[in-house]
Design an enzyme around this catalytic site. Structure first.
Site, short mmCIF file in Angstrom:
data_model
loop_
_atom_site.label_atom_id
_atom_site.label_comp_id
_atom_site.label_asym_id
_atom_site.label_seq_id
_atom_site.Cartn_x
_atom_site.Cartn_y
_atom_site.Cartn_z
N SER A 13 1.04 -0.93 -0.15
CA SER A 13 0.08 0.32 -0.09
C SER A 13 0.84 0.94 -0.26
O SER A 13 2.00 1.28 0.87
CB SER A 13 -0.95 0.00 1.20
OG SER A 13 -1.46 1.76 0.84
N TYR B 287 -1.23 -0.84 10.35
CA TYR B 287 -1.66 -0.77 8.77
C TYR B 287 0.06 -0.68 7.78
O TYR B 287 0.33 -1.32 6.43
CB TYR B 287 -2.96 -0.47 7.84
CG TYR B 287 -3.67 -1.02 6.75
CD1 TYR B 287 -3.25 -2.04 6.06
CD2 TYR B 287 -2.62 0.23 5.76
CE1 TYR B 287 -3.81 -2.39 5.04
CE2 TYR B 287 -2.97 -0.09 4.04
CZ TYR B 287 -3.52 -1.68 4.07
OH TYR B 287 -4.03 -1.50 2.24
#
Length: 602
Positions: free
Chosen positions: A148, A162
């Site tokens: 990501s 995350y």
């Protein structure tokens, strides 16, 4: 993809579902893996995998639903065995499964961190361990991980877990890909699309879920062509790369690369850093490039520039040193003394093992006690956390120094016969002797190491917020193995998220904010990539300067590294080249452009 068999995890919705549909349209048989969990990893047992299978079958494709979690090692291995027995092949894996929790570092719970790291790191390792061996045996196969942007060039103050997990996935990809045997490739896709994760993130930030219009963003189906291309035979030339997709654009993401380095064997780090820190490292960090290559930037360095013992107003500060290596802890204490810092040394005390909640509580109690028992009586000014891979066969001592951790043989060799570090003392790059299996094995404790640093970072953030006292934290991650380097990159990403977070009280704080408002936590990170005892002194001197010197504050969140005989600064991962599709399909032109970005003279 005609005749190919592909496993797509997280295939019950969003990008995973669209990738499954695209692969099926191209003729693949798709095994859709999804246990129907919610966006935060909460067990919902929804029939999402079957839903995707029915969509594929409605279009004339072939698919099989597997309602299992990527964290269930036995179930994943059984699925792979059954796939091979039924179809005779496993040609590709697209691992899109994920979970996200949103609290900032000061609020994040052990459960938040454990769930996110479990899915994105342990689940990812489970998929690699189960699927790479049959691919290697067959001499062909494609594995596509998913990273990501918030684990690469960008940060996420509302999702540090995350971001840290996704950086670890990217770091593993960069290290594993070049070591795979011929015919088998490992790459990663970093997508941005209007998924339920994005919607949940915006809702968490205060947006009205009913009023969200994400039509201007790339949609999940726009990610499918890139994933399908990466899963096909033609893309087999690409190994160990991260490709960012924004739908009409693709970007090749460069890993952290060295831009500045200086020797530690001359006048010493303590004497060099007063000049090299603000003149060399800080501008390079701020500009993300070397500022050298023209006129010299500084004159001769003088050993007299090293800090002398602090007195009066410069003394009376306290640093908590969280370290299991007695020799290194003593070295850190010695390096902090000239800056006027007394030290309190405690063991790490957080394993990231079966009870992360107890670990987070232990970190908070450790900081509370250090502040209450400060030798100066003035509270706590800084924390240094030294922790690496949390495995029974971790390398002896921190950075190979001092007393070994419990349960480690004197030789540092595990029962499997693989060196605990898996690489040479220099840290080893893709060309080193370590093979792909050792790379995977070295990552067994990566999630635990990240969890430990997260626990101490949260405890420090909460102490700074509730006490009103500014606090610096320095994370030192032993990184002499591939898994250690992935952990170090992830912890650096954590530090970057902390530094981007506005000061805030923890959500469960029931008192009034301290006078003047809550204080800010400033975080630094050092990747310790040397096992040479001679490098313990410059490591301690670098950490001490980050703790105490005002001119070190701009280096918060920098990608700092200690290697044998030198200290360096690396860039954050970011786009090296971008391809605009301009309405064209992905094809040989895409591969040619990416090859040119990697080596224009090839």
């Amino acid at each position: 993809m005609r005749g190919r068999v592909v496993i797509v995890t997280g295939g019950g919705g969003g990008i995973g579902s669209e990738v499954s549909l695209e692969l099926a349209r191209q003729g693949a048989t798709v095994i859709v893996v999804d246990d129907g969990s919610g966006v935060g990893g909460e067990p919902l047992a929804e029939a999402t995998a079957q839903d995707t299978v029915e969509r594929i079958e409605a279009q004339g494709g072939r698919a099989i639903a597997a309602a299992i979690s990527v964290t269930d090692e036995a179930a994943i291995q059984k699925l792979v065995d059954e796939t091979l027995a039924t179809h005779g092949t496993l040609d590709a894996v697209v691992n899109t499964a994920g979970a996200i929790r949103f609290p900032r570092i000061v609020d994040g719970t052990a459960e938040d961190w454990a769930i996110v790291l479990d899915v994105h790191i342990r689940g990812h390792l489970t998929m690699l361990a189960a699927t790479l061996p049959p691919m290697v045996a067959a001499g062909r196969g494609r594995f596509i991980a998913v990273s990501s942007g918030v684990g690469l060039a960008r940060t996420s103050v509302d999702g540090p877990a995350y971001g840290a997990a996704k950086r670890a996935v990217a770091a593993l990809t960069w290290q594993l890909g070049p070591r795979m045997p011929a015919g088998v490739s490992v790459n990663a896709l970093s997508p941005i699309a209007a998924t339920r994760m994005v919607r949940a993130s915006l809702a968490f930030a205060g947006a009205d879920p009913g009023g969200l219009d994400l039509s201007a963003m790339p949609q999940p189906e726009h990610m499918a062509p890139a994933a399908a291309r990466m899963a096909g035979d033609a893309f087999g030339w690409c190994r160990g790369r991260v490709i960012f997709s924004a739908g009409p654009e693709l970007s090749l993401i460069a890993p952290p690369r060295l831009v500045e380095a200086f020797a530690t064997g001359g006048v010493g780090a303590a004497a060099a850093l007063p000049t090299l820190g603000p003149v060399v490292l800080t501008p390079a960090h701020e500009q993300q490039r070397s500022t050298g290559g023209s006129n010299p930037r500084f004159g001769p360095l003088d050993a007299a520039a090293a800090p002398t013992a602090a007195t009066g107003a410069d003394s009376g500060r306290t640093c908590l040193v969280v370290c299991d290596d007695r020799d290194l802890a003593d070295g850190l204490s010695a390096a902090l003394t000239p800056w006027g810092h007394a030290t309190v040394v405690v063991p790490v005390g957080v394993s990231g093992g079966p009870d992360p909640v107890a670990g987070f509580m232990a970190a908070e109690e450790g900081i509370r006690r250090a502040a209450a028992t400060s030798p100066t009586g003035a509270g706590l000014d800084a924390v240094i956390v030294v922790h690496g891979l949390d495995t029974p066969d971790a390398a002896p001592g921190v950075l190979g120094l001092g007393e070994p951790a419990s349960g480690v043989s004197a030789s540092g060799v595990s029962a499997s016969g693989v060196s605990a570090s898996g690489v040479s003392a220099s840290g080893g790059g893709p060309g080193s002797a370590v093979d792909w299996q050792a790379v995977l094995a070295s990552h067994a404790g990566t999630a635990g190491a990240i969890l430990t640093h997260a626990a101490w970072a949260r405890a420090a953030a909460r102490h700074a917020a509730t006490s009103g006292q500014p606090l610096r934290i320095v994370h030192i991650v032993p990184a002499t193995s591939p898994g250690g380097r992935s952990a170090a990159q992830a912890v650096t990403q954590l530090a970057r998220c902390v530094d981007d977070t506005p000061a805030a009280l923890p959500a469960d704080h029931d008192g009034a904010p301290p006078a003047g408002g809550p204080a800010r936590l400033v975080a630094f990170a050092i990747s310790g990539e040397s096992a040479d005892p001679a490098d313990a002194v410059p490591l301690a001197e670098l950490a001490a300067r980050l703790v105490a010197a005002d001119d070190a504050l701009p280096l918060a969140g920098a990608e700092l590294v200690l290697r044998p005989g030198w200290i360096g600064l690396r860039t954050h991962p970011g786009p090296a080249a971008t391809l605009s599709l301009a309405g064209a399909d992905l094809g040989t032109w895409t591969d040619d452009a990416l090859r040119d970005a990697l080596d224009p003279f090839a």
